[in-house]
Motif scaffolding. Structure first.
Motif, mmCIF file in Angstrom:
data_model
loop_
_atom_site.group_PDB
_atom_site.id
_atom_site.type_symbol
_atom_site.label_atom_id
_atom_site.label_comp_id
_atom_site.label_asym_id
_atom_site.label_seq_id
_atom_site.Cartn_x
_atom_site.Cartn_y
_atom_site.Cartn_z
ATOM 1 N N GLY A 16 -44.903 -6.987 51.066
ATOM 2 C CA GLY A 16 -46.496 -7.050 50.735
ATOM 3 C C GLY A 16 -47.336 -8.696 50.536
ATOM 4 N N PRO A 20 -45.763 -8.887 55.069
ATOM 5 C CA PRO A 20 -46.826 -8.518 55.184
ATOM 6 C C PRO A 20 -46.012 -6.761 56.363
ATOM 7 C CG PRO A 20 -47.101 -9.819 56.639
ATOM 8 C CD PRO A 20 -45.935 -9.993 56.262
ATOM 9 N N ASP A 134 -48.891 -5.997 45.864
ATOM 10 C CA ASP A 134 -49.937 -5.314 45.947
ATOM 11 C C ASP A 134 -49.821 -3.679 45.016
ATOM 12 O OD1 ASP A 134 -47.235 -4.798 46.792
ATOM 13 O OD2 ASP A 134 -48.057 -3.743 48.627
ATOM 14 N N GLU A 135 -49.450 -3.778 44.086
ATOM 15 C CA GLU A 135 -49.499 -2.790 43.665
ATOM 16 C C GLU A 135 -50.420 -2.481 42.354
ATOM 17 O OE1 GLU A 135 -45.605 -1.066 43.561
ATOM 18 O OE2 GLU A 135 -45.944 -0.247 45.430
ATOM 19 N N ARG A 156 -53.993 -8.912 42.936
ATOM 20 C CA ARG A 156 -53.689 -7.570 44.097
ATOM 21 C C ARG A 156 -53.574 -8.021 45.655
ATOM 22 N NH1 ARG A 156 -53.828 -1.441 43.534
ATOM 23 N NH2 ARG A 156 -53.546 -0.791 45.644
ATOM 24 N N VAL A 157 -52.885 -8.239 46.363
ATOM 25 C CA VAL A 157 -53.135 -8.499 47.246
ATOM 26 C C VAL A 157 -53.025 -7.375 47.925
ATOM 27 C CG1 VAL A 157 -50.993 -9.726 48.824
ATOM 28 C CG2 VAL A 157 -51.198 -10.523 46.743
ATOM 29 N N ASN A 158 -53.505 -7.269 49.211
ATOM 30 C CA ASN A 158 -53.566 -6.467 50.632
ATOM 31 C C ASN A 158 -52.293 -6.407 51.393
ATOM 32 O OD1 ASN A 158 -53.682 -5.164 52.822
ATOM 33 N ND2 ASN A 158 -56.111 -5.456 52.883
ATOM 34 N N PRO A 159 -51.614 -5.056 51.866
ATOM 35 C CA PRO A 159 -50.379 -5.181 52.139
ATOM 36 C C PRO A 159 -50.242 -5.941 53.318
ATOM 37 C CG PRO A 159 -50.641 -3.318 51.072
ATOM 38 C CD PRO A 159 -52.152 -4.354 50.817
ATOM 39 N N ARG A 160 -51.599 -5.469 54.380
ATOM 40 C CA ARG A 160 -51.914 -5.560 55.864
ATOM 41 C C ARG A 160 -51.862 -7.118 55.866
ATOM 42 N NH1 ARG A 160 -54.823 -0.445 58.088
ATOM 43 N NH2 ARG A 160 -53.764 1.223 57.217
ATOM 44 N N LEU A 161 -52.558 -8.335 54.936
ATOM 45 C CA LEU A 161 -52.463 -8.892 55.810
ATOM 46 C C LEU A 161 -51.660 -9.913 54.694
ATOM 47 C CD1 LEU A 161 -56.423 -8.977 54.626
ATOM 48 C CD2 LEU A 161 -55.020 -8.960 56.958
ATOM 49 N N THR A 164 -53.287 -14.695 51.704
ATOM 50 C CA THR A 164 -54.237 -15.398 52.657
ATOM 51 C C THR A 164 -54.727 -16.670 51.904
ATOM 52 O OG1 THR A 164 -56.169 -14.078 51.444
ATOM 53 C CG2 THR A 164 -55.072 -12.823 52.795
ATOM 54 N N ASP A 167 -56.390 -16.160 48.309
ATOM 55 C CA ASP A 167 -55.210 -15.572 47.738
ATOM 56 C C ASP A 167 -55.003 -17.344 47.239
ATOM 57 O OD1 ASP A 167 -55.447 -12.953 47.646
ATOM 58 O OD2 ASP A 167 -54.331 -12.904 49.284
#
Length: 182
Positions: A16, A20, A134-135, A156-161, A164, A167
């Protein structure tokens, strides 16, 4: 001054934030890094690791700690791709044979508490920390606020990205804030 102030911790997940996933494969650039350690051959997603994360993580005013199910494999497979030396690793407790612990784990799961949360607070041992994963949920935030006296940042990190620019800016700003004295 009689002692030094220890920097905050950054508990860092791999899947995540660093690797990613979840989007279409063609979305993700890949990076070649040269010869791979044997353990890396089993995970084709490692090519998604942007080596630019390494210098950015190293520039943060904190002690980075792997907080991932990869455990020490993060040092073998991920750290070299980032140009980082070995990092400390949170060792997750084994499922307990003790009924009371099993009941607590089941209650935590019903309450929505992430299985990492209690261990991270124990590992921090009163130090300020940021947690990039991411969770992370509001339940984790509330539990940590009630059980950890020092400041904590939940990223909380966007796992698709993955991590960033935004972040990193949030981490840097929070980590450089004046630390309260307890």
């Amino acid at each position: 001054m009689t002692g030094s102030v220890r920097p905050p911790l950054l508990f860092l997940d791999v899947d995540g934030p660093i690797v990613p996933f979840g989007g279409a494969s063609e979305w993700y650039p890949t990076w070649a890094t040269g010869p791979e350690p044997p353990a890396a051959e089993t995970n084709p997603l490692l090519a998604r690791i942007d080596p630019g994360h390494g210098p950015r993580l190293a520039a943060l005013p904190c002690d980075v700690v792997w907080a991932t199910t990869w455990m020490d494999d993060a040092n073998a497979c991920v750290s070299p791709r980032l140009g980082l030396s070995r990092l400390p690793v949170v060792i997750w407790p084994e499922p307990s044979d003790v009924d009371d612990q099993d009941e607590q784990d089941e209650q935590d799961e019903r309450d929505g508490l992430h299985w990492k949360t209690r261990t991270l607070v124990a590992w921090a041992a009163g130090r300020s920390f940021a947690w990039a994963d991411d969770e992370i949920t509001d339940t984790d935030r509330a539990w940590i606020a009630a059980h950890h006296r020092a400041p904590a940042l939940f990223l909380r990190v966007n796992p698709r990205l993955g991590l960033t620019d935004g972040d990193y800016a949030a981490l840097d700003t929070w980590l450089r804030r004046p630390s309260p004295i307890f």
